[in-house]
Every structure is written in structure tokens, then in C-alpha cells.
Design an enzyme around this catalytic site. Structure first.
Site, mmCIF file in Angstrom:
data_model
loop_
_atom_site.group_PDB
_atom_site.id
_atom_site.type_symbol
_atom_site.label_atom_id
_atom_site.label_comp_id
_atom_site.label_asym_id
_atom_site.label_seq_id
_atom_site.Cartn_x
_atom_site.Cartn_y
_atom_site.Cartn_z
ATOM 1 N N CYS A 31 -5.923 1.553 5.342
ATOM 2 C CA CYS A 31 -6.577 0.233 5.553
ATOM 3 C C CYS A 31 -5.964 -0.008 7.174
ATOM 4 C CB CYS A 31 -6.125 -0.840 4.851
ATOM 5 S SG CYS A 31 -4.383 -1.363 4.963
ATOM 6 N N CYS B 297 -2.037 -0.648 7.297
ATOM 7 C CA CYS B 297 -1.266 0.611 7.080
ATOM 8 C C CYS B 297 -1.630 1.655 8.631
ATOM 9 C CB CYS B 297 -1.813 1.384 6.039
ATOM 10 S SG CYS B 297 -0.994 0.705 4.759
ATOM 11 N N GLU C 149 0.677 3.832 1.943
ATOM 12 C CA GLU C 149 1.293 4.519 3.127
ATOM 13 C C GLU C 149 2.345 3.726 3.648
ATOM 14 O OE1 GLU C 149 -1.808 3.436 1.965
ATOM 15 O OE2 GLU C 149 -3.361 4.233 3.295
ATOM 16 N N HIS D 172 0.739 -1.185 -0.039
ATOM 17 C CA HIS D 172 -0.016 0.076 0.095
ATOM 18 C C HIS D 172 0.819 1.230 0.065
ATOM 19 C CE1 HIS D 172 -3.864 -2.073 1.513
ATOM 20 N NE2 HIS D 172 -3.336 -2.613 0.581
HETATM 21 N N1 LIG Z 1 -5.427 2.966 1.961
HETATM 22 C C1 LIG Z 1 -5.071 2.163 0.901
HETATM 23 N N2 LIG Z 1 -4.080 2.470 0.109
HETATM 24 C C2 LIG Z 1 -3.374 1.373 -0.750
HETATM 25 O O1 LIG Z 1 -2.468 1.684 -1.294
HETATM 26 N N3 LIG Z 1 -4.556 0.646 -1.174
HETATM 27 C C3 LIG Z 1 -4.099 -0.234 -2.455
HETATM 28 C C4 LIG Z 1 -4.196 -1.804 -2.538
HETATM 29 C C5 LIG Z 1 -4.591 -1.905 -3.950
HETATM 30 O O2 LIG Z 1 -3.696 -1.834 -4.953
HETATM 31 C C6 LIG Z 1 -5.667 -0.943 -4.272
HETATM 32 C C7 LIG Z 1 -7.056 -1.131 -3.808
HETATM 33 O O3 LIG Z 1 -7.703 -1.882 -4.656
HETATM 34 P P1 LIG Z 1 -9.210 -2.189 -4.857
HETATM 35 O O4 LIG Z 1 -9.661 -3.102 -3.992
HETATM 36 O O5 LIG Z 1 -9.770 -0.741 -4.917
HETATM 37 O O6 LIG Z 1 -9.013 -2.552 -6.341
HETATM 38 O O7 LIG Z 1 -5.242 0.262 -3.499
HETATM 39 C C8 LIG Z 1 -5.899 0.504 -0.594
HETATM 40 C C9 LIG Z 1 -6.159 1.315 0.249
HETATM 41 C C10 LIG Z 1 -7.426 0.943 0.715
HETATM 42 O O8 LIG Z 1 -7.473 0.773 2.232
HETATM 43 ZN ZN LIG Z 2 -3.087 -0.221 3.658
#
Ligand SMILES: Nc1nc(=O)n([C@H]2C[C@H](O)[C@@H](COP(=O)(O)O)O2)cc1CO
Ligand SMILES: [Zn+2]
Length: 159
Positions: free
Chosen positions: A103, A106, A79, A77
Site C-alpha cells: 500500500c 508501506c 511489510e 501491515h
Molecule cells: N500490502 C498489504 N499488506 C498488508 O499487510 N495488508 C493487510 C491489511 C489488512 O489486514 C489486510 C487487507 O484487508 P482487506 O481490505 O483485503 O480485507 O491486509 C494489506 C495490503 C494491501 O495494500
Molecule cells: Zn501497507
């Protein structure tokens, strides 16, 4: 005469998070993060992507299917990448600008690294348990979070 339409700090750092997100190979969700200290100095940036050495072309980007054939086990992710990309020592008291609410995993990393504030743009997974868990932990740990307030200013980049 002094310019009046310059970017606020919030706009500047969220702008950098948004630009970083444009590096993502994820065709569904691009996320960018920018870590900033209390002197408004940028400490680190990151976006969601596969771990170093895991070839983007050989990794799955699917959302559905067999768990091992989806991106979720592998993608790092934004973060977490921003935290891990920081080579300078302590993140104590820093804030994170992120284009999507963190999430739960993170959130733990943000709390454990000593960061104190989350400024987010989207919260499209607000109803998911992971986001509820994030907020629960932030509340208990004293990490504040607020949504970025867009000023409706458009910036065009001709790249
Ligand atoms: N805060 C976040 N930072 C992130 O970098 N992500 C990333 C992980 C995946 O590559 C994508 C989410 O995939 P999708 O389920 O919306 O197709 O975003 C997701 C979240 C959400 O919690
Ligand atoms: Zn995350």
C-alpha cells in the site's frame, strides 16, 4: 547426482512470505513479507497483525462498519512489521518479497528504509488509488517492482 528440483531464491523467499502469511488472524486477507539482502540472506519477516499488546481477540477484524470498529485503523501491515522487526541496522539495498503489492504507506516505509526492489505475488488492489500512489512513488524513487513468476511447483508441509 545434483538435485534439479530445488527451490530458486525467488521461490524460497516467496515461500517464506507465504508461510508467514499463515500466521495472520485476518480472515479476509493474509499477507506475508520477507526482507532479503544482496547476499540472499534473510533479514526479517512479518505478516499483517494487530500491534503488540493489542489483543487479537479484543480488536475488530471487520472490513465494514464504523471506522473505529473496523480493522483498518489498527492492523499493522506485513511489510511494515517486517521493517520494524529488523533489529540489525540498515536495510539499504535490500529487497522485499511480499504476497500482496504494498500500500502507499508501506511504499513510503520501503523507500525511506532504502530498499531497492519489491517482488510481489498478488496485485488484487491494483485499481485502488493507494496502489497507484505506491507505484508512482516507487517509479520516482527508483524502487523497481516485479511480479513473482510461479513455476507451478507444489510443496506440501505436514504440520
Ligand atoms: N500490502 C498489504 N499488506 C498488508 O499487510 N495488508 C493487510 C491489511 C489488512 O489486514 C489486510 C487487507 O484487508 P482487506 O481490505 O483485503 O480485507 O491486509 C494489506 C495490503 C494491501 O495494500
Ligand atoms: Zn501497507
Amino acid at each position: 547426482m545434483k538435485r534439479t528440483d530445488y527451490l530458486s531464491w525467488d521461490q524460497y523467499f516467496m515461500g517464506i512470505a507465504l508461510l508467514s502469511a499463515q500466521r495472520s488472524k485476518d480472515d479476509h486477507t493474509q499477507v506475508g513479507a520477507c526482507l532479503v539482502n544482496d547476499q540472499n540472506k534473510i533479514l526479517s519477516v512479518g505478516y499483517n497483525g494487530m500491534p503488540t499488546g493489542c489483543n487479537d481477540d479484543d480488536m475488530p477484524w471487520e472490513r465494514d462498519g464504523e471506522p473505529l470498529d473496523t480493522k483498518y485503523f489498527y492492523v499493522c501491515h506485513a511489510e511494515l512489521n517486517a521493517i520494524l522487526n529488523y533489529g540489525g541496522g540498515s536495510l539499504d539495498g535490500a529487497r522485499v518479497y511480499v504476497t500482496l503489492f504494498p500500500c502507499n504507506e508501506c511504499a513510503k516505509a520501503i523507500i525511506q528504509s532504502g530498499m531497492k526492489e519489491v517482488i510481489y505475488m498478488q496485485d488484487k488492489y491494483a485499481d485502488d488509488d493507494m496502489t497507484v500512489a505506491s507505484k508512482k512513488m516507487f517509479d520516482m524513487a527508483g524502487v523497481t517492482y516485479r511480479q513473482f513468476e510461479p513455476k507451478d511447483q507444489t510443496i506440501e508441509l505436514h504440520l
